[in-house]
Design an enzyme around this catalytic site. Structure first.
Site, PDB file in Angstrom:
ATOM      1  N   HIS A   1       0.841  -1.195   0.000  1.00 38.20           N
ATOM      2  CA  HIS A   1       0.000   0.000   0.000  1.00 38.20           C
ATOM      3  C   HIS A   1       0.876   1.244   0.000  1.00 38.20           C
ATOM      4  O   HIS A   1       1.804   1.361   0.800  1.00 38.20           O
ATOM      5  CB  HIS A   1      -0.924   0.021   1.215  1.00 38.20           C
ATOM      6  CG  HIS A   1      -2.005  -1.008   1.150  1.00 38.20           C
ATOM      7  ND1 HIS A   1      -3.262  -0.741   0.648  1.00 38.20           N
ATOM      8  CD2 HIS A   1      -2.012  -2.321   1.485  1.00 38.20           C
ATOM      9  CE1 HIS A   1      -3.992  -1.843   0.692  1.00 38.20           C
ATOM     10  NE2 HIS A   1      -3.249  -2.813   1.198  1.00 38.20           N
TER      11      HIS A   1
ATOM     12  N   TYR B   1      -9.156   5.358   7.460  1.00 35.79           N
ATOM     13  CA  TYR B   1      -9.324   5.767   8.855  1.00 35.79           C
ATOM     14  C   TYR B   1     -10.377   6.870   8.867  1.00 35.79           C
ATOM     15  O   TYR B   1     -10.175   7.922   8.262  1.00 35.79           O
ATOM     16  CB  TYR B   1      -8.020   6.321   9.424  1.00 35.79           C
ATOM     17  CG  TYR B   1      -6.940   5.295   9.688  1.00 35.79           C
ATOM     18  CD1 TYR B   1      -6.677   4.862  10.983  1.00 35.79           C
ATOM     19  CD2 TYR B   1      -6.157   4.769   8.651  1.00 35.79           C
ATOM     20  CE1 TYR B   1      -5.672   3.934  11.240  1.00 35.79           C
ATOM     21  CE2 TYR B   1      -5.161   3.848   8.900  1.00 35.79           C
ATOM     22  CZ  TYR B   1      -4.921   3.435  10.192  1.00 35.79           C
ATOM     23  OH  TYR B   1      -3.929   2.515  10.441  1.00 35.79           O
TER      24      TYR B   1
ATOM     25  N   PRO C   1      -3.652   0.344  18.788  1.00 39.63           N
ATOM     26  CA  PRO C   1      -3.442  -0.167  17.432  1.00 39.63           C
ATOM     27  C   PRO C   1      -3.630   0.850  16.310  1.00 39.63           C
ATOM     28  O   PRO C   1      -3.376   0.517  15.150  1.00 39.63           O
ATOM     29  CB  PRO C   1      -4.492  -1.275  17.328  1.00 39.63           C
ATOM     30  CG  PRO C   1      -5.584  -0.851  18.250  1.00 39.63           C
ATOM     31  CD  PRO C   1      -4.896  -0.169  19.397  1.00 39.63           C
TER      32      PRO C   1
ATOM     33  N   LYS D   1       1.534  -0.082  14.965  1.00 42.27           N
ATOM     34  CA  LYS D   1       2.924  -0.108  15.398  1.00 42.27           C
ATOM     35  C   LYS D   1       3.314  -1.287  16.280  1.00 42.27           C
ATOM     36  O   LYS D   1       4.494  -1.475  16.548  1.00 42.27           O
ATOM     37  CB  LYS D   1       3.253   1.194  16.155  1.00 42.27           C
ATOM     38  CG  LYS D   1       3.184   2.433  15.294  1.00 42.27           C
ATOM     39  CD  LYS D   1       4.134   2.333  14.137  1.00 42.27           C
ATOM     40  CE  LYS D   1       3.935   3.420  13.115  1.00 42.27           C
ATOM     41  NZ  LYS D   1       4.469   3.072  11.801  1.00 42.27           N
TER      42      LYS D   1
ATOM     43  N   TYR E   1       4.152   6.695   9.767  1.00 40.44           N
ATOM     44  CA  TYR E   1       3.328   5.524   9.491  1.00 40.44           C
ATOM     45  C   TYR E   1       4.124   4.466   8.714  1.00 40.44           C
ATOM     46  O   TYR E   1       4.068   3.274   9.031  1.00 40.44           O
ATOM     47  CB  TYR E   1       2.079   5.924   8.710  1.00 40.44           C
ATOM     48  CG  TYR E   1       0.991   4.865   8.731  1.00 40.44           C
ATOM     49  CD1 TYR E   1      -0.120   4.996   9.552  1.00 40.44           C
ATOM     50  CD2 TYR E   1       1.080   3.726   7.936  1.00 40.44           C
ATOM     51  CE1 TYR E   1      -1.111   4.021   9.580  1.00 40.44           C
ATOM     52  CE2 TYR E   1       0.097   2.743   7.948  1.00 40.44           C
ATOM     53  CZ  TYR E   1      -0.998   2.904   8.784  1.00 40.44           C
ATOM     54  OH  TYR E   1      -1.971   1.923   8.811  1.00 40.44           O
TER      55      TYR E   1
END
Length: 392
Positions: A72, A200, A291, A295, A387
């Protein structure tokens, strides 16, 4: 029984450390209190940072990851009925890969079996001793027989509920911990993902997330109160909430059979040290993150990468990296904790705020924060850098 490194825990951290040591010719034994079937059945995280993928590739464990992992190049942030893309490739030239922890453990365990590694499953009552001196030993019971495993180092890869962290004297270790007033209701569904990158979403009803495990299986989450019962959430209610929170014009969330569902409370936890004499902690034995930032697994892999290299450098005559392991690992971990906390607070509805006006203020400030993050190149780049993964 004698070895160089005794690893307690056959999760991804312990198995990965074993491969690092094997490729350098360092003897090791892995002890796991659960059965092989239990270890292979655990369903956990599924997003690998670029650095985690690189480590797995360097060790030659990436055949299935390359074939079945889903690379991704970014994520979507959604709020106020709009979905904005954060392009990691464009911003920092890095990616993440969706590949379930369960699949990664399966790959690593299969390779351990191929090379003949010593892994003792159902090793009960394991207890580390003597790690403050020159003769560390792990005492454990297997098939009713008590064994002693003498070694040079003991590595606690046995998770939050393991035996290694409690074995460190209380005067040497204290715990910093924070609970969150949020829980995640997570489901696995036999339906192809309805998105190309993870979503998200901040919604007045609460956070929602659309992820995936494969091209045939979707992984989705809903914010709930941490003390809610999964029995109160029928499949129909779950899909209705997901449709509401993830819905945007012109997009369809495809529903399917839910094969697994559970509610997990969210918290942060970090120990003051990851080392005591010849005992070292990695992964969940020393720290846990909420979560939201994906990580947990990656932090364990980062610990193992640091500790594995430090052990090899010790054998080459340089003790400095091993002496500095805890400080280096915790320095990275606190940055990870900050990012995970930031993502969590930005994307979850703060129902714990008692005053309605204050709750509305908090929500509108989160919308403003998301607008800034999605509209500012610098803010997008910072999110993408963290990220996709800080250096190991």
């Amino acid at each position: 029984m004698q070895t160089s490194v005794a690893i307690i825990g056959a999760g991804p951290a312990g198995l990965l450390l074993g491969h690092i040591l094997h490729q350098a010719g360092v003897p090791f034994v892995i002890l796991e209190r659960q059965s092989r079937e239990y270890v292979l059945g655990r369903i956990r995280a599924g997003v690998l940072e670029q650095g985690s993928v690189d480590i797995v590739t360097e060790l030659g464990l990436d055949a299935n990851l390359r074939a079945r992992g889903l690379e991704h190049g970014g994520i979507y942030l959604q709020y106020e009925g709009e979905r904005r893309h954060i392009d990691f490739r464009e911003l920092v030239g890095r990616t993440v890969t969706v590949y379930g922890q369960q699949a990664l453990v399966t790959d690593m365990l299969a390779e351990h079996e191929r090379i003949g590694s010593t892994i003792v499953f159902e090793a009960a009552d394991a207890a580390p001793h003597g790690f403050d001196g020159g003769d560390p030993v792990v005492v454990y019971t297997h098939e009713g027989v008590v064994h002693e495993l003498h070694c040079e180092f003991i590595v606690g890869a046995d998770g939050y509920h393991g035996v290694c962290r409690p074995s460190i004297p209380a005067a040497q270790l204290h715990v910093l911990e924070r609970g969150y007033p949020f829980g995640w209701l997570g489901i696995l569904a036999d339906v192809p993902p309805s998105t190309d990158d993870l979503i998200y979403a901040l919604h007045p009803d609460g956070f929602a997330m659309h992820s995936m495990r494969s091209l045939q299986v979707s992984r989705l989450y809903l914010q709930v109160d941490p003390d809610e019962s999964i029995d109160d959430w029928s499949d129909a209610r779950i899909w209705e909430a997901l449709q509401t929170r993830l819905g945007v014009p012109g997009w369809t969330l495809t529903e399917g059979a839910i094969t697994e569902k559970s509610i997990t409370p969210m918290r942060s936890f970090v120990t003051s040290t990851l080392a005591s004499g010849r005992l070292f902690l990695v992964g969940d034995a020393g720290h846990i993150v909420p979560p939201t930032g994906a990580k947990g697994l990656n932090s364990a892999i980062a610990d193992v990468a640091l500790l594995g290299r430090a052990i090899l450098e010790h054998r080459a005559g340089d003790d400095a990296p091993l002496a500095g392991y805890s400080d280096r690992a915790l320095s990275r971990q606190w940055k990870v904790q900050h990012f995970s906390q930031w993502m969590t607070e930005m994307l979850h509805v703060h129902r714990e705020v008692p005053d309605a006006s204050a709750r509305a203020f908090r929500y509108r400030s989160q919308v403003g924060q998301l607008e800034y993050v999605t509209e500012s190149v610098a803010a997008r780049q910072s999110l993408a850098e963290q990220y996709a993964g800080l250096p190991f």
